[in-house]
Scaffold this motif. Structure first.
Motif, PDB file in Angstrom:
ATOM      1  N   ARG A 132      -8.952   8.064 -10.356  1.00 28.71           N
ATOM      2  CA  ARG A 132     -10.304   8.092  -9.800  1.00 28.71           C
ATOM      3  C   ARG A 132     -10.701   9.482  -9.322  1.00 28.71           C
ATOM      4  NH1 ARG A 132      -6.955   5.263  -6.510  1.00 28.71           N
ATOM      5  NH2 ARG A 132      -6.692   5.901  -4.325  1.00 28.71           N
ATOM      6  N   ASP A 179      -6.351  -8.365  -1.787  1.00 24.54           N
ATOM      7  CA  ASP A 179      -7.008  -7.226  -2.435  1.00 24.54           C
ATOM      8  C   ASP A 179      -7.887  -7.659  -3.604  1.00 24.54           C
ATOM      9  OD1 ASP A 179      -6.342  -5.128  -0.829  1.00 24.54           O
ATOM     10  OD2 ASP A 179      -4.547  -4.557  -1.945  1.00 24.54           O
ATOM     11  N   LEU A 226     -11.198  -0.187  -7.738  1.00 27.89           N
ATOM     12  CA  LEU A 226     -10.410   1.024  -7.529  1.00 27.89           C
ATOM     13  C   LEU A 226     -11.202   2.311  -7.717  1.00 27.89           C
ATOM     14  CD1 LEU A 226      -6.980   0.157  -9.174  1.00 27.89           C
ATOM     15  CD2 LEU A 226      -7.398   0.728  -6.785  1.00 27.89           C
ATOM     16  N   TRP A 270      -5.437  -6.824 -15.291  1.00 25.53           N
ATOM     17  CA  TRP A 270      -6.047  -6.544 -14.000  1.00 25.53           C
ATOM     18  C   TRP A 270      -6.914  -7.725 -13.567  1.00 25.53           C
ATOM     19  CZ3 TRP A 270      -5.213  -2.513 -10.741  1.00 25.53           C
ATOM     20  CH2 TRP A 270      -4.520  -1.409 -11.253  1.00 25.53           C
ATOM     21  N   HIS A 282      -1.767   2.874  -7.635  1.00 22.71           N
ATOM     22  CA  HIS A 282      -2.229   2.012  -6.548  1.00 22.71           C
ATOM     23  C   HIS A 282      -2.666   0.644  -7.053  1.00 22.71           C
ATOM     24  CE1 HIS A 282      -3.570   0.828  -2.719  1.00 22.71           C
ATOM     25  NE2 HIS A 282      -4.852   1.018  -2.891  1.00 22.71           N
ATOM     26  N   ARG A 283      -2.263  -0.361  -6.291  1.00 28.40           N
ATOM     27  CA  ARG A 283      -2.525  -1.778  -6.549  1.00 28.40           C
ATOM     28  C   ARG A 283      -1.892  -2.264  -7.854  1.00 28.40           C
ATOM     29  NH1 ARG A 283      -8.787  -2.961  -4.710  1.00 28.40           N
ATOM     30  NH2 ARG A 283      -8.680  -1.968  -2.669  1.00 28.40           N
ATOM     31  N   ASP A 343       0.806  -1.224   0.000  1.00 29.73           N
ATOM     32  CA  ASP A 343       0.000   0.000   0.000  1.00 29.73           C
ATOM     33  C   ASP A 343       0.837   1.271   0.000  1.00 29.73           C
ATOM     34  OD1 ASP A 343      -2.518  -0.945  -0.360  1.00 29.73           O
ATOM     35  OD2 ASP A 343      -3.141  -0.829   1.737  1.00 29.73           O
ATOM     36  N   ARG A 381     -11.291  -3.403 -11.829  1.00 32.57           N
ATOM     37  CA  ARG A 381      -9.876  -3.502 -11.468  1.00 32.57           C
ATOM     38  C   ARG A 381      -9.728  -3.636  -9.953  1.00 32.57           C
ATOM     39  NH1 ARG A 381      -6.628   0.922 -15.219  1.00 32.57           N
ATOM     40  NH2 ARG A 381      -7.112  -0.064 -17.231  1.00 32.57           N
ATOM     41  N   SER A 387     -16.048  -0.633 -10.938  1.00 36.47           N
ATOM     42  CA  SER A 387     -14.704  -0.877 -11.457  1.00 36.47           C
ATOM     43  C   SER A 387     -14.463  -2.367 -11.667  1.00 36.47           C
ATOM     44  CB  SER A 387     -13.659  -0.333 -10.474  1.00 36.47           C
ATOM     45  OG  SER A 387     -12.353  -0.695 -10.890  1.00 36.47           O
TER      46      SER A 387
END
Length: 208
Positions: A201, A93, A99, A120, A47-48, A40, A110, A108
């Motif tokens: 986002r 996750d 996301l 993804w 992110h991710r 994280d 993903r 989403s």
């Protein structure tokens, strides 16, 4: 899932290893904590995707456990638990939400990026979103045995993580609204290089 859940999950892994090899309990606990947190650190840098490696961390953990079993030491055990914590975080996750800015809307596709397959992974939403009641329950379930078994600084870390989880879950639904207001007010004055690093986002929500 929220960061406290991953941190507590990593500590739980370390505690389990420490129960098998008590002489390495301390290093396993610390390694699990930091391994659970590591992915994280990419929160505002892809992110991710940037630090989430569900396949590669798992492979590294499997490889690292060979020397940990054959020649156990603080270094070999710590490295194995560290990679296991990071792998568990990255895989977990995929079972959470996506996301999008409001992941409870389920728009989403993903969840976490699979670098091995260059695609993804679709969110399973077993835990609907980070900070959801289910996520909070998971955090508290992990925290309960840890707080009973541990003492000193590790127990304070567990209690603090649980407190952050409760607070985050309480305000989670309001955070997107706050973020949109902040982005709308700051976007005109932010340098272009800063705007370029904002998660998509936030920018997508502002453009709608």
């Amino acid at each position: 899932m929220m960061l406290p859940t991953h941190a507590l999950g990593g500590m739980a892994l370390g505690l389990a290893v420490g129960a098998v090899a008590p002489e390495f309990a301390g290093v396993a606990l610390i390694a699990g904590l930091f391994g659970g947190i590591l992915p994280d650190l990419d929160l505002y840098a892809g992110h991710r995707r940037t630090l989430h490696y569900p396949v590669y961390y798992s492979a590294l953990a499997a490889v690292a456990f060979v020397p940990a079993l054959l020649a156990p030491s603080a270094g070999t055990v710590g490295l194995a638990v560290f990679f296991l914590g990071a792998a568990t975080h990255s895989v977990a996750d995929a079972f959470g939400g996506g996301l999008e800015l409001r992941p409870w809307e389920g728009t989403s596709d993903r969840a976490v990026y699979d670098h091995y397959r260059n695609r993804w992974i679709v969110p399973r939403r077993w835990v609907r979103y980070d900070g959801s009641p289910g996520d909070l329950m998971l955090s508290l379930t992990l925290a309960a045995p840890l707080s009973l078994v541990l003492d000193g600084l590790p127990r304070y870390v567990v209690v603090a993580s649980a407190a952050v989880a409760v607070l985050y879950a309480a305000v989670r639904r309001f955070l997107p609204d706050i973020a949109e207001v902040l982005i709308a007010s700051l976007l005109p004055v932010l340098p272009g290089r800063v705007v370029a690093r904002l998660p998509d986002r936030y920018l997508q929500a502002h453009s709608q």
